[in-house]
Enzyme design. Sequence first.
Site, PDB file in Angstrom:
ATOM      1  N   CYS A   1       0.833  -1.212   0.000  1.00 33.63           N
ATOM      2  CA  CYS A   1       0.000   0.000   0.000  1.00 33.63           C
ATOM      3  C   CYS A   1       0.868   1.263   0.000  1.00 33.63           C
ATOM      4  CB  CYS A   1      -0.919  -0.033   1.223  1.00 33.63           C
ATOM      5  SG  CYS A   1      -1.812   1.485   1.532  1.00 33.63           S
TER       6      CYS A   1
ATOM      7  N   CYS B   1      -0.008   3.913   2.645  1.00 35.74           N
ATOM      8  CA  CYS B   1       0.360   3.442   3.986  1.00 35.74           C
ATOM      9  C   CYS B   1       1.768   3.883   4.362  1.00 35.74           C
ATOM     10  CB  CYS B   1       0.269   1.923   4.070  1.00 35.74           C
ATOM     11  SG  CYS B   1      -1.401   1.271   3.883  1.00 35.74           S
TER      12      CYS B   1
END
Length: 99
Positions: free
Chosen positions: A24, A27
């Site tokens: 991600c 993230c």
Amino acid sequence: MIKRFNRIVNSSRPVLVDFYADWCVPCRLMPPILKEVKEEFRKHVRIIKVNVDHYPDIATNCKVQNIPAIVLFQDGKIHWSGKGVQQVSDITIALRDIL
């Protein structure tokens, strides 16, 4: 891991959980934000990370459907959550509400 996670979030000390995945990209923006939060609230809050790919059952139990997601627990209850990249100010407001 579920028992350990539950023991941690059932604490009277607030726990900020960063739900993420290695793949991600957004993230990857959260660690410096959480580091800044930790510097201000070090004595009052615990911050942990949960990889949703390794522990999907924990993410499901916490109703995490999108990542990154930040969830604030105290005494086993969710007091605040934010999905997507969160700003330091938003996390700070949530923490001050329960401290």
